[in-house]
Scaffold this motif. Structure first.
Motif, mmCIF file in Angstrom:
data_model
loop_
_atom_site.group_PDB
_atom_site.id
_atom_site.type_symbol
_atom_site.label_atom_id
_atom_site.label_comp_id
_atom_site.label_asym_id
_atom_site.label_seq_id
_atom_site.Cartn_x
_atom_site.Cartn_y
_atom_site.Cartn_z
ATOM 1 N N MET A 170 5.186 -14.151 28.314
ATOM 2 C CA MET A 170 6.156 -13.627 27.357
ATOM 3 C C MET A 170 5.503 -12.641 26.390
ATOM 4 O O MET A 170 6.157 -11.681 25.956
ATOM 5 C CB MET A 170 6.826 -14.769 26.586
ATOM 6 N N ALA A 171 4.251 -12.843 26.039
ATOM 7 C CA ALA A 171 3.559 -11.865 25.187
ATOM 8 C C ALA A 171 3.409 -10.543 25.913
ATOM 9 O O ALA A 171 3.531 -9.465 25.312
ATOM 10 C CB ALA A 171 2.198 -12.404 24.762
ATOM 11 N N ALA A 172 3.146 -10.591 27.226
ATOM 12 C CA ALA A 172 3.065 -9.365 28.020
ATOM 13 C C ALA A 172 4.421 -8.672 28.064
ATOM 14 O O ALA A 172 4.517 -7.444 27.892
ATOM 15 C CB ALA A 172 2.578 -9.691 29.431
ATOM 16 N N ILE A 173 5.490 -9.432 28.297
ATOM 17 C CA ILE A 173 6.838 -8.877 28.327
ATOM 18 C C ILE A 173 7.188 -8.263 26.979
ATOM 19 O O ILE A 173 7.720 -7.148 26.886
ATOM 20 C CB ILE A 173 7.845 -9.970 28.723
ATOM 21 N N ASP A 174 6.879 -8.976 25.911
ATOM 22 C CA ASP A 174 7.168 -8.484 24.565
ATOM 23 C C ASP A 174 6.483 -7.143 24.301
ATOM 24 O O ASP A 174 7.084 -6.219 23.751
ATOM 25 C CB ASP A 174 6.711 -9.516 23.536
ATOM 26 N N CYS A 175 5.232 -7.018 24.713
ATOM 27 C CA CYS A 175 4.503 -5.779 24.477
ATOM 28 C C CYS A 175 5.161 -4.616 25.208
ATOM 29 O O CYS A 175 5.303 -3.519 24.658
ATOM 30 C CB CYS A 175 3.045 -5.937 24.911
ATOM 31 N N VAL A 176 5.587 -4.839 26.445
ATOM 32 C CA VAL A 176 6.223 -3.770 27.223
ATOM 33 C C VAL A 176 7.564 -3.383 26.601
ATOM 34 O O VAL A 176 7.896 -2.192 26.515
ATOM 35 C CB VAL A 176 6.390 -4.202 28.690
ATOM 36 N N ILE A 177 8.340 -4.348 26.133
ATOM 37 C CA ILE A 177 9.629 -4.037 25.510
ATOM 38 C C ILE A 177 9.433 -3.196 24.253
ATOM 39 O O ILE A 177 10.299 -2.375 23.896
ATOM 40 C CB ILE A 177 10.406 -5.330 25.191
ATOM 41 N N ARG A 178 8.303 -3.352 23.584
ATOM 42 C CA ARG A 178 8.025 -2.566 22.375
ATOM 43 C C ARG A 178 7.881 -1.068 22.650
ATOM 44 O O ARG A 178 7.798 -0.271 21.706
ATOM 45 C CB ARG A 178 6.774 -3.100 21.668
ATOM 46 N N LEU A 179 7.859 -0.680 23.922
ATOM 47 C CA LEU A 179 7.907 0.746 24.242
ATOM 48 C C LEU A 179 9.274 1.340 23.911
ATOM 49 O O LEU A 179 9.405 2.560 23.769
ATOM 50 C CB LEU A 179 7.611 0.957 25.733
ATOM 51 N N LEU A 180 10.301 0.488 23.808
ATOM 52 C CA LEU A 180 11.657 0.937 23.509
ATOM 53 C C LEU A 180 11.862 1.114 22.012
ATOM 54 O O LEU A 180 11.142 0.533 21.197
ATOM 55 C CB LEU A 180 12.669 -0.066 24.059
ATOM 56 N N ARG A 181 12.876 1.905 21.659
ATOM 57 C CA ARG A 181 13.218 2.164 20.263
ATOM 58 C C ARG A 181 14.678 1.777 20.012
ATOM 59 O O ARG A 181 15.472 1.672 20.952
ATOM 60 C CB ARG A 181 12.998 3.641 19.929
ATOM 61 N N PRO A 182 15.041 1.572 18.743
ATOM 62 C CA PRO A 182 16.438 1.272 18.443
ATOM 63 C C PRO A 182 17.373 2.323 19.041
ATOM 64 O O PRO A 182 17.122 3.529 18.933
ATOM 65 C CB PRO A 182 16.473 1.289 16.911
ATOM 66 N N LYS B 57 -2.016 -0.360 24.890
ATOM 67 C CA LYS B 57 -3.319 -0.816 24.388
ATOM 68 C C LYS B 57 -3.306 -0.882 22.869
ATOM 69 O O LYS B 57 -3.838 -1.826 22.273
ATOM 70 C CB LYS B 57 -4.407 0.129 24.892
ATOM 71 N N PHE B 58 -2.707 0.126 22.236
ATOM 72 C CA PHE B 58 -2.567 0.107 20.776
ATOM 73 C C PHE B 58 -1.764 -1.110 20.332
ATOM 74 O O PHE B 58 -2.145 -1.828 19.394
ATOM 75 C CB PHE B 58 -1.894 1.393 20.294
ATOM 76 N N LEU B 59 -0.637 -1.361 21.009
ATOM 77 C CA LEU B 59 0.204 -2.498 20.652
ATOM 78 C C LEU B 59 -0.511 -3.825 20.893
ATOM 79 O O LEU B 59 -0.388 -4.766 20.094
ATOM 80 C CB LEU B 59 1.505 -2.449 21.452
ATOM 81 N N GLN B 60 -1.255 -3.908 21.982
ATOM 82 C CA GLN B 60 -2.006 -5.132 22.269
ATOM 83 C C GLN B 60 -2.929 -5.479 21.100
ATOM 84 O O GLN B 60 -3.004 -6.630 20.657
ATOM 85 C CB GLN B 60 -2.823 -4.948 23.545
ATOM 86 N N ASN B 61 -3.622 -4.481 20.578
ATOM 87 C CA ASN B 61 -4.553 -4.699 19.472
ATOM 88 C C ASN B 61 -3.817 -4.900 18.154
ATOM 89 O O ASN B 61 -4.161 -5.782 17.361
ATOM 90 C CB ASN B 61 -5.507 -3.516 19.362
ATOM 91 N N ALA B 62 -2.771 -4.090 17.920
ATOM 92 C CA ALA B 62 -2.079 -4.136 16.637
ATOM 93 C C ALA B 62 -1.311 -5.436 16.453
ATOM 94 O O ALA B 62 -1.308 -6.028 15.362
ATOM 95 C CB ALA B 62 -1.130 -2.943 16.520
ATOM 96 N N VAL B 63 -0.649 -5.910 17.509
ATOM 97 C CA VAL B 63 0.144 -7.133 17.413
ATOM 98 C C VAL B 63 -0.738 -8.366 17.589
ATOM 99 O O VAL B 63 -0.522 -9.398 16.951
ATOM 100 C CB VAL B 63 1.287 -7.105 18.443
ATOM 101 N N GLY B 64 -1.719 -8.271 18.477
ATOM 102 C CA GLY B 64 -2.748 -9.298 18.550
ATOM 103 C C GLY B 64 -2.469 -10.505 19.415
ATOM 104 O O GLY B 64 -3.179 -11.517 19.293
ATOM 105 N N ALA B 65 -1.491 -10.432 20.315
ATOM 106 C CA ALA B 65 -1.182 -11.588 21.179
ATOM 107 C C ALA B 65 -2.102 -11.586 22.393
ATOM 108 O O ALA B 65 -1.663 -11.469 23.541
ATOM 109 C CB ALA B 65 0.274 -11.556 21.601
#
Length: 392
Positions: free
Chosen positions: A88-100, A235-243
């Motif tokens: 789910m952390a992997a899925i969450d990171c990929v979804i963060r590519l989307l914008r409102p 990669k940025f999101l992985q580090n910034a969010v930290g999961a």
């Protein structure tokens, strides 16, 4: 200081899958020549000079995690890999590519946690999600919107084992001006069974807790892809969010991957035998397995999958109560959530893994039983199911 060990290297891109599973990203350790990737159990790293270090802080990167990331990239035929604390952390990171305001079109039979994160988390942030029958290309085409930025495919799906034609959906996508990214959850198949990037997908996600780990002893998530810009953002999101996963978890998944090919062959052979036996049983109403000729997308599965996997779903005659008795009546098949371990599991998705889709368009029949067929002797597995099905 430890002496540097001379390590013989190899060109992994020329190797077959079975060899990649054992060697990709995992050369002998240069410090002492350890054949198994060491567990770098450290939170920080000494630097020779300020800002000059291969590693600085373990949330950002860790050598054990790097090995796992390089390995999944190679197994999926991609350039880049990323590891996370869970699927789910992997899925969450990929979804963060989307914008409102963006729209994601997803399979109408997805894991309950995937549905939950789309509908109960990201819709609150303005990401729209709708669900469609991915095996129906006309339905997929009709469901596309001008703001569709992502197509989310599970194949085979969880728990109805529907199979989507990845290459055909990629071809359909290529004809759309917005060209949404195609993400494939490859958890049920594993990269041994299918490699979505080679079929036109942009991103592959895994709950590595399942077949990749393979021993029901680790929680982990993985992503593989080719595009450099998308990788840089993830990669940025992985580090910034930290999961991120710990090094020991990465070590366990690497260990599991080394036997992935032999396990998947046995999982698939056992599942085929179990599915065929269930299909002939008078108390079974319906069996769902991509390897059976009776499966609606059997031809697609044969075309895009090397093996059909270890997941089997079926419906028993007698409705929900009969299904509950069977699920609670097995002995070798443990009544448990999750899947993909060497041991066989049985569950009722409606009451267990898919409770989050209750009262939704994705609601699962309470009479459906899902099996994760392990690598035990198939005769023992069939005998266990027979006893549970025929108990009075």
């Amino acid at each position: 200081m430890p002496r540097k060990h001379v390590v013989r290297t190899h060109t992994i891109r020329r190797m077959n899958f079975e060899t990649l599973a054992i060697h990709a990203g995992q050369p002998p350790d240069p410090a002492y020549g350890a054949v198994m990737t060491p567990i770098y159990q450290t939170s920080t790293y000494a630097q020779n000079k300020i800002g000059e270090a291969a590693y600085d802080y373990a949330r950002t990167a860790n050598p054990t995690r790097t090995a796992l990331q390089d390995c999944i990239a190679a197994l999926e035929g991609g350039k880049h890999g990323l590891a996370f604390a869970s699927g789910m952390a992997a899925i969450d990171c990929v979804i963060r590519l989307l914008r409102p305001g963006d729209h994601v079109l997803a399979s109408n039979d997805v894991y309950g946690g995937t549905y939950r994160i789309f509908k109960r988390v990201y819709e609150d942030y303005g990401v729209q999600a709708s669900f469609v029958e991915m095996s129906d290309l006309d339905a997929v085409r009709a469901a596309m919107r001008p703001n569709t930025r992502m197509i989310w495919i599970e194949t085979p799906t969880n728990p109805l084992l529907k199979v989507a034609d990845i290459a055909a959906i990629a071809h359909l996508r290529d004809a759309v001006r917005a060209a949404p990214q195609i993400v494939v959850d490859n958890t049920f198949a594993s990269p041994y069974a299918q490699q979505p990037l080679k079929l036109g997908a942009d991103i592959v996600v895994h709950s590595a807790t399942k077949y990749l780990g393979g021993h029901s002893d680790v929680v982990n998530g993985l992503v593989a892809l080719n595009d450099d810009a998308t990788f840089a953002r993830l990669k940025f999101l992985q580090n910034a969010v930290g999961a991120v996963p710990g090094p020991f978890d990465c070590f366990l998944v690497l260990r599991g991957i080394k036997t992935l090919h032999v396990r998947m062959e046995r999982h698939s052979a056992n599942a085929m035998a179990v599915a065929a036996w269930l299909e002939s049983h008078p108390r079974v109403e319906r069996v769902i397995y991509p390897g059976l000729p009776s499966h609606p997308q059997h031809a697609i599965a044969r075309r895009q999958m090397r093996v059909f996997g270890g997941m089997v779903s079926f419906v028993v005659k007698g409705g929900p109560e009969a299904a509950r008795r069977v699920a609670e009546g097995t002995k070798l098949f443990a009544l448990a959530e999750s899947l993909g371990g060497v041991e066989s599991l049985i569950e009722l998705p409606a009451a267990m893994t898919h409770m989050s889709v209750a009262n939704s368009p994705l609601e699962v029949s309470p009479a459906l039983i899902r099996l994760s067929v392990g690598i035990e002797h198939v005769d023992d597995l069939i005998a266990d199911l027979k006893e549970a099905l025929e108990a009075r």
